[in-house]
Design a protein around this motif. Structure first.
Motif, PDB file in Angstrom:
ATOM      1  N   THR B 278      -7.170   5.290  19.630  1.00  0.00           N
ATOM      2  CA  THR B 278      -5.687   5.281  20.094  1.00  0.00           C
ATOM      3  C   THR B 278      -5.105   6.668  20.085  1.00  0.00           C
ATOM      4  O   THR B 278      -5.851   7.421  19.067  1.00  0.00           O
ATOM      5  CB  THR B 278      -4.882   4.410  19.400  1.00  0.00           C
ATOM      6  N   ILE B 279      -4.129   7.261  20.715  1.00  0.00           N
ATOM      7  CA  ILE B 279      -3.727   8.496  20.680  1.00  0.00           C
ATOM      8  C   ILE B 279      -2.149   8.393  20.994  1.00  0.00           C
ATOM      9  O   ILE B 279      -1.892   7.450  21.909  1.00  0.00           O
ATOM     10  CB  ILE B 279      -4.546   9.326  21.594  1.00  0.00           C
ATOM     11  N   CYS B 280      -1.540   9.315  20.422  1.00  0.00           N
ATOM     12  CA  CYS B 280      -0.067   9.409  20.934  1.00  0.00           C
ATOM     13  C   CYS B 280      -0.002  10.914  21.209  1.00  0.00           C
ATOM     14  O   CYS B 280      -0.148  11.725  20.318  1.00  0.00           O
ATOM     15  CB  CYS B 280       0.811   9.066  19.914  1.00  0.00           C
ATOM     16  N   TYR B 281       0.350  11.333  22.361  1.00  0.00           N
ATOM     17  CA  TYR B 281       0.428  12.733  22.890  1.00  0.00           C
ATOM     18  C   TYR B 281       1.788  12.873  23.283  1.00  0.00           C
ATOM     19  O   TYR B 281       2.444  12.094  24.359  1.00  0.00           O
ATOM     20  CB  TYR B 281      -0.672  12.828  24.078  1.00  0.00           C
ATOM     21  N   SER B 295       1.711   6.904  24.798  1.00  0.00           N
ATOM     22  CA  SER B 295       0.798   6.466  23.940  1.00  0.00           C
ATOM     23  C   SER B 295      -0.333   5.539  24.353  1.00  0.00           C
ATOM     24  O   SER B 295       0.099   4.631  25.182  1.00  0.00           O
ATOM     25  CB  SER B 295       1.682   5.629  22.734  1.00  0.00           C
ATOM     26  N   ALA B 296      -1.379   5.650  23.995  1.00  0.00           N
ATOM     27  CA  ALA B 296      -2.576   4.697  24.243  1.00  0.00           C
ATOM     28  C   ALA B 296      -2.728   3.840  23.198  1.00  0.00           C
ATOM     29  O   ALA B 296      -3.384   4.053  22.207  1.00  0.00           O
ATOM     30  CB  ALA B 296      -3.863   5.719  24.385  1.00  0.00           C
ATOM     31  N   GLU B 314       8.456   3.780  23.314  1.00  0.00           N
ATOM     32  CA  GLU B 314       7.769   2.676  23.488  1.00  0.00           C
ATOM     33  C   GLU B 314       6.722   2.744  24.447  1.00  0.00           C
ATOM     34  O   GLU B 314       5.864   2.111  24.846  1.00  0.00           O
ATOM     35  CB  GLU B 314       8.302   1.558  23.654  1.00  0.00           C
ATOM     36  N   LYS B 315       6.918   3.864  25.558  1.00  0.00           N
ATOM     37  CA  LYS B 315       5.985   3.980  26.519  1.00  0.00           C
ATOM     38  C   LYS B 315       4.624   4.325  26.264  1.00  0.00           C
ATOM     39  O   LYS B 315       4.283   5.176  25.373  1.00  0.00           O
ATOM     40  CB  LYS B 315       6.506   5.129  27.431  1.00  0.00           C
ATOM     41  N   GLY B 331       7.033   8.301  28.996  1.00  0.00           N
ATOM     42  CA  GLY B 331       8.404   8.381  28.325  1.00  0.00           C
ATOM     43  C   GLY B 331       9.020   9.689  28.080  1.00  0.00           C
ATOM     44  O   GLY B 331       8.384  10.659  28.329  1.00  0.00           O
ATOM     45  N   HIS B 332      10.357   9.685  28.184  1.00  0.00           N
ATOM     46  CA  HIS B 332      11.197  10.896  28.001  1.00  0.00           C
ATOM     47  C   HIS B 332      12.270  10.526  27.153  1.00  0.00           C
ATOM     48  O   HIS B 332      12.889   9.683  27.113  1.00  0.00           O
ATOM     49  CB  HIS B 332      11.664  11.142  29.645  1.00  0.00           C
TER      50      HIS B 332
END
Lengths: 110, 419
Positions: B278-281, B295-296, B314-315, B331-332
């Motif tokens: 999992t990743i959050c970029y 985010s994955a 949350e996106k 998301g933005h």
């Protein structure tokens, strides 16, 4: 895990509370073996599972992929904490999720 | 130890076993000694003799016997004394002792065995019985020695594995930033604690151009070496020149976060390493405070505003490696001065207390709001302390990583220069 046959459908009732890195290997191997023997209509009863991590989700997706387009997999009895994890990983868009085993047997593609 | 002896550790023990066993006969009666010597030498044992307790004690270290046949009744130092002195001295305590005595009282036998002797043979002895008991004890002795040697070998191997792991941990740590980038009006802080030497968490903060700061956090399923190796590979893919975060042909176009995740999903199908991650970029424009992210399946990053209000980012989409089963949303958000973003791995919220209850998102969110007025470093430390307190001191069973940054606005540089 209890395995029962109802008509042409195989029902897997998970008895372990955690589907995590420790448990997911066995889970995946067992289900894939079952699918490879030609059982492509599966119901996964997760009513006793209260924790699923990314390895668990990965294992579930592997099984779903193995089931293929001519088969179907329906999941029932997912509790709220696990459902939250499913939503986080967008699994709610990939899996057919229903409340009870009976609903699952109705929902599953014949 | 050389590599050669390493790989043949067990074989070496066999060689030792092929050498004839040494038996030390201690008896003041020369007839007994001669009889025993003749009998045992025929079996191929090497024989040494001592005619008194003192003689036995003075030669035993040099002889280094595999077995001592010890008479009990001898003038001056008797067999019991010899045995207890042998057992009291670390150098000789391991030599197995069989008493050979005309004493038939059970109390004497018990006393002898309690002193540490391994067996008792009653005189007059039967040749076959002596040979059988001697053979038994020598066999036990050799098995014990092989076991000990194998054990030492294993310990040695374990040591070298531990050293390798420590080296791997250093390498993994070298991948994360040494210090926060200073070119941006963005403050960065982190905590990185793998639960074993190396782990499946990794993160980075990387300026992509003069205004754009990328920050990401990754959690590979599982822990330990296999997960850590995957983190190294993914870090490589996310380096500036690998064609993911900056797109060729001209490395100048910055890839939007959702596209980065899509590229990773293509590059890391789950069967490649049999691992998921999992990743959050996130990408932050340090001039305008504009944030884009995806985010994955990673725990949602938390945006804590300067006023203490909180938003979940949350996106996103599903786990990397599932083969684009659902598209990644992007998301933005726009950060104002003093606003913070916290990225973290599930080790934080899944830490259990002694009752098995997880720390959970809600507690983390409440805490981050409470410490919104504290310095960023202190806020991170507060999280780590709260999680440690929650676990009640139990060792963590997952890697824990926290990465936070605070937008200080365009005039931050001049402000800090003036301070």
């Amino acid at each position: 895990m209890d395995i029962t046959r109802r008509d042409e459908v195989t029902v897997f009732h998970l008895r372990e509370p955690r589907l995590d890195a420790c448990a997911s290997g066995d889970f995946k191997d067992q289900l894939i073996e079952w699918v490879d023997e030609g059982n492509r209509r599966l119901v996964l009863d997760m009513s006793e599972v209260d924790f699923v991590d990314s390895s668990g989700l990965g294992a579930m997706v592997s099984v779903l992929k193995r089931v293929g387009l001519d088969g179907d997999m329906v999941i029932c009895g997912v509790c709220e904490p696990v459902m939250r994890m499913f939503r986080l990983a967008r699994m709610d868009k990939i899996f057919s999720l229903v409340t009870s085993q009976d609903d699952a047997l109705v929902a599953i593609k014949s | 130890m050389t590599t050669e002896s390493d790989s043949r550790g067990v074989a070496l023990v066999d060689v030792v076993d092929d050498e004839p066993s040494r038996v030390l006969i201690v008896d003041d009666n020369p007839v007994n000694r001669r009889l025993l010597r003749a009998m045992l030498a025929r079996e191929g044992y090497e024989i040494d003799e001592a005619d008194s307790g003192e003689a036995a004690l003075s030669c035993v270290v040099d002889v280094s016997p595999d077995l001592v046949l010890l008479d009990v009744v001898m003038p001056d130092v008797d067999g019991f004394d010899v045995c207890s002195q042998l057992k009291a001295e670390p150098l000789t305590a391991d030599f197995p002792v069989i008493f050979l005595s005309a004493l038939t009282d059970a109390a004497d036998k018990v006393r002898g065995l309690n002193l540490g002797a391994v067996d008792w043979i009653t005189k007059p002895f039967h040749q076959a019985e002596v040979l059988a008991r001697v053979r038994n004890q020598l066999q036990i002795r050799h098995l014990t020695r092989s076991l000990r040697s194998a054990n030492a070998d294993l310990l040695h191997k374990q040591d070298s594995l531990r050293e390798d792991l420590a080296a791997a941990a250093d390498i993994q740590r070298s991948l994360i930033p040494r210090s926060a980038p200073v070119t941006h009006p963005v403050e960065v802080a982190w905590r990185f604690t793998p639960c074993e030497s190396v782990g499946g968490d990794i993160f980075n903060v990387l300026p992509l151009d003069e205004n754009t700061l990328s920050a990401f956090i990754i959690d590979v399923s599982g822990h330990g070496v296999p997960a850590a190796m995957v983190t190294v590979s993914v870090m490589q893919s996310l380096s500036q020149h690998a064609g993911v975060v900056m797109r060729p042909p001209k490395n100048g176009d910055i890839t939007p976060p959702a596209k980065v995740l899509e590229l990773l999903d293509r590059e890391y199908p789950f069967d490649r390493f049999d691992r998921y991650f999992t990743i959050c970029y996130t990408l932050l424009d340090s001039k305008t405070g504009e944030l884009t992210y995806s985010s994955a399946a990673h725990p949602e990053p938390l945006l804590v505003r300067a006023d203490g209000s909180l938003e979940r980012l949350e996106k996103g989409g599903t786990i990397i490696g599932l083969g684009h089963v659902v598209p990644f949303e992007q998301g933005h958000a726009v950060l104002g001065k003093g606003d913070r973003v916290f990225l973290y791995t599930d080790g934080i919220i899944e830490t259990e207390n002694l009752q098995g209850e997880m720390y959970g998102c809600e507690r983390l969110e409440t805490l981050l709001q409470e410490v919104a007025g504290d310095a960023l470093q202190d806020a991170c430390e507060a999280v780590m302390e709260a999680v440690a307190a929650w676990s009640g001191g139990a060792p963590a069973n997952d890697d824990i990583t926290l990465l936070a940054y605070q937008f200080n606005g365009e005039d931050a540089d001049s402000e800090s220069a003036g301070a």
